[in-house]
Design an enzyme around this catalytic site. Sequence first.
Site, PDB file in Angstrom:
ATOM      1  N   GLY A 268      12.696  91.577 -54.548  1.00 53.24           N
ATOM      2  CA  GLY A 268      12.924  92.559 -55.599  1.00 53.24           C
ATOM      3  C   GLY A 268      11.734  93.476 -55.824  1.00 53.24           C
ATOM      4  N   ALA A 269      10.580  92.883 -56.074  1.00 55.44           N
ATOM      5  CA  ALA A 269       9.401  93.688 -56.379  1.00 55.44           C
ATOM      6  C   ALA A 269       8.173  92.789 -56.388  1.00 55.44           C
ATOM      7  CB  ALA A 269       9.556  94.361 -57.739  1.00 55.44           C
ATOM      8  N   GLU A 305       7.782  92.503 -63.583  1.00 56.42           N
ATOM      9  CA  GLU A 305       6.545  92.783 -62.828  1.00 56.42           C
ATOM     10  C   GLU A 305       5.428  93.197 -63.790  1.00 56.42           C
ATOM     11  OE1 GLU A 305       6.758  91.650 -59.964  1.00 56.42           O
ATOM     12  OE2 GLU A 305       8.946  91.651 -59.843  1.00 56.42           O
TER      13      GLU A 305
END
Length: 878
Positions: A268-269, A305
Site C-alpha cells: 500500500g505505502a 503512514e
Amino acid sequence: MRSETAQLIKLEDYKETPYVIENVSLVFKLQPEATEVISTLTLFRREGTETGAPLELDGDDLTLVSVAIDGAALAEEAYEASPEKLVVQTPPADTFKLEVVTRVNPTTNTKLEGLYLSQGIYCTQCEAEGFRRITYYYDRPDVLSVFTTRIEADKVTNPILLGNGNPQDAGDIEGTDRHFAVWHDPHPKPAYLFALVAGDLACTSEKYTTASGKPVDLNIYVEKGNEDRTDWSMDSLIRSMRWDEKVFGREYDLEVFNIVAVSAFNMGAMENKGLNIFNDKYILADSDTATDMDYEGIETVVAHEYFHNWTGNRITCREWFQLCLKEGLTVFRDQEFSSDERSRPVKRIADVIRLKSRQFPEDQGPLSHPVRPTEYKEINNFYTATVYDKGAELVRMIKTILGADGFRKGMDLYFERHDGDASTIEDFLKCFEDANQQDLSHFSLWYHQSGTPFVKANGSYDEAAKTYTLDLEQNTAATPGQDEKKPFFIPIRFGLVGPNGDDLAYTSVEGAHVDGDLLHLTEDKQTVVFHGIGSKPVPSLLREFSAPVKLESTLSREDQIFLMRHDIDPFNRWQATQTLMTELLIELTNGEEPAGKDAFIEALGHMAEDKNLDHAFRGFGLMLPSEQAIALEIGKDVDTDAIGDARDAFSKEIGKALYDTFKRIYDAMEMPATFSPDALSAGKRALKLRCLSYLGAAQTEESAVLTKAHFDNADNMTDRMGALTVLVIWQLAGAQDALKAFEARHKDTALAMDKWLSIAARAPSEDAIAAIRTLTEHPAFSWDNPNRIYALIGGFLGGNTRGFHAADGSGYDYLAEITLQLDKTNPQVASRMAKSFGTWKNMNAERRVKAEAALKRILAADQQLSTDVKEIVELCLD
Ligand code: ARG
Ligand code: ZN
C-alpha cells in the site's frame, strides 16, 4: 532473496551489533542501468566488543566497486565481499570511516525492493530488508543513524530530487547536464526508513502550521497529468496531522512532509521519514475513477503512514519480530482516526468484516502465527492480517481494559520513555502497566499464543431467584507449533437486554470480574451469576466486538431477531443479522430448509427501511456473508459449489421476497446534486447499490433495465462500478455492453481498469481459468505491475470462489503455475498470491487431493524458489 538454505531466524538469537553506525553519508549517481552508490559510514566499536572483531554488513544482489577505510583502499585480503555480504576482517581502530562504493541496476530490479524505476521515476522501497540491495549495511531496525543523502541525476529527466528529512543544498553540476540535491535527516533512523525519489513529477502543495506554531510544507508528488487527483489525499493528510495533535498530542517534526505516488509498488505505502512513498492507488482520486471505498482507503492509508512518524519512526522496532509494535498500533490509530471522522459503529463493522475475512482464515489454518512471532524464514511473509489487524485488536483491548484515560496515560508514557528507541512489545506493555499500576501479564498472552479463541455462552434465567446465570467457556484449537493453549484474558462487553429493549441492571455479580458492562473471561470455564434481574433477558455479548474471538452463541433465532431489532449496541445488531444469515446459509448449503427463514427475511426488510439507522449501517446489515466466510464457518469438508449455489439462491429469495421494499428504498433515496465523498453520501450510495444488487438477484426484466440505467446514468465510479458488478454477477441483459462501455471510457486510466479486471475475474463462467487467461492478454493487464496482478489474479482468487476452488483442481493448478511464473520476477507478489492456498485443508477430499498436488508441484519445480514462496508452500503442506 533467493537461497537454497533459507535459514530460520529466531527471536531468541537476537544480539546487538558489534559496531555502532553514528553517521551515514550517501551519494547516489543515478543512471537507469548503472547507479553508483557511495556510502560513507562513521563507525565505532561498541563497548563489550573485542578489539578488531570483524565487521559484517548485509548485502543482497550487490556489485562492489571499491572499499576503503579512513581514506585508504583496503587490501584484498583485508575483506571478503559477495553479493550478500561484506566482511572487514579486522577493522583498524575503535572509530573509523568506511567508504563503500556499490553499483546497482534500477531498470532490471523487478522485485521492487531496493532502488528501482517505475514509469521513469527512481524510487526506493527498503522495508523490511531492501536497503541491503542498495549498499552494504547493518540492515536491521535496531541500528539507528543520522543520514545525509546527496542525489545526482540528469536535469531533464529528473528535475525533482527528494530524500529524507529537510532539504539542505541543491544546484547544477557544472559542465554537465546533471544536477544535485542534498537532504539531511536529523532524526536517527534505521535503514528501512531510508528513501529517495527522482523523476519528472507534478506537485501539489499546502502549508501547515503545527499546534505549537511550526510551519511545515506539505507536498504530494505524482506522475504528470495526475495532479488534479490529489485533493482528497492532501485533505486526508491535513486532517490526520490535526487529529494526531489533538488525540495523541503528537506533532510533526520536520520542515517538510513529502508524499510521492508511484504506479509500481508491492504494497500500500511506506512511511519513510519525511518522504512517504505510496502505491498510487492510495493517493489518486476523483469521482470519475475512484469509488467511495477508494476514498476511504486513501484517507486510512494516508493517515496510517503519517501516524507512523511517531509509532514506527520516532519509536521503532528492535527486530522484525516486533513488527506489530508499529503496525498493530498504527492500524489501531488509523482506525480510530476514521471512526472520529466518520461513523464509529459503521467503521467498527467494516474493520471487523475485514478482520474476519482476512485474519480469521489465517489464524485457523496452516499459516497461523502469533501476533508477535518467534521465528520466520522470510520477513516479507509476515506483513500479515495477524500482525496488522489482530495486532490492532490487541491495542484496542488494552484500551477497553484500562479505559480511555488509562490508555492515554500509557501511550503518553510510551512516547516519553521510548522516543528514539528501538523497542519491544514488552516495553510497550510495561508503559501501560506502570502508568496504571496494573498487571497485564495474563493479557500479554495474546501476543504470543496464536489461534482464534472460540467462546461459548449459555445462559439461563431463574425467575424465582431473580438471577441470570451465564456459563462461559473458551477453547482455542491447536495451531502450528502450539499444541497446548492456555486460557486468554478476554474482555467481553455485554448487556442483558430486557423485554422492552433496554439493558437490565444487576445488583451484584459473582463468578467473574465484572465492571459495569465489561466482563473479564480469564479461565477455560466460568459461571457468572447476575443478581437482581427482574425479567428474563436476552444476553448481548461481545458488544463492539470487544475481543477478536469467535462467539458461539446458543441463542434461539427469535432471540437473535430480537437483538437485531433492539440491541442498543449497533455493532451487535449487525452481528445478530450476520449470525442469522450464516446459520441459514449453512443449513441451505446442507440442503436443509431452515426454520425461521421467513421471519428473518421479514426482519431484514424492517431493518432496511429503519430510518433511525445510518444508511451505511443498513447497507452493511443487508450484506450476506461471503462464500469464503461461510466456508470458514463450516470449517471442514467444504464444497464451494454447494455454498455458491446456496448463497445465490438465498440472495435471489431475499431479492424476490423484499422486491418492493428494495425498490421503494431505491426510488426514494435522495442524492446530492453533485458528487461528494463524505460518509453520508457514501452511505446512501452503498444502501442504494445494496438494494440494486438484491433487485438484480431477483433477475426480473425490470431489474435488468434498472441496473443498466443505473450504470448508464452514473456520474461517479461508485455507482458505475456497483451497477456493473450487479450486471456481471447476475448475468443480466446489458452486462456485455456495460463491460465494453466501461472499457471504452476508462481504457487509459490504469486504476479504473483494475476495477474492470477484478469484476471480469469474478464473472460466473463454465471455464473460469480460460477466461482469466484471456484477460491476462488484455492491454489493461500486465504481469509487471502489482496492482494489475492484485486486481485480476487477486480478484479471481478472492472473489471467484467457485472458479478458484473448482472441484477439478483447475484453479489450484493455475495458482501453482502463476506462483512459479511470478516468483522469477517478483517473489513478494508471488508469495502473496500463493497464500490463497492457506485454506486448502478445509476443503473436501476431492479438492484437497488437487490442492496438495498443486502445492507439491511448486516445490518440485525445476527452478530455484524464493524463500518467500518456499516458506509459504512448506507451511501450507506442513
Ligand atoms: N510499513 C508499511 C506500512 O505502512 C508496509 C511495508 C510492507 N513491507 C513489506 N515488505 N511487505 O504498513
Ligand atoms: Zn504500517
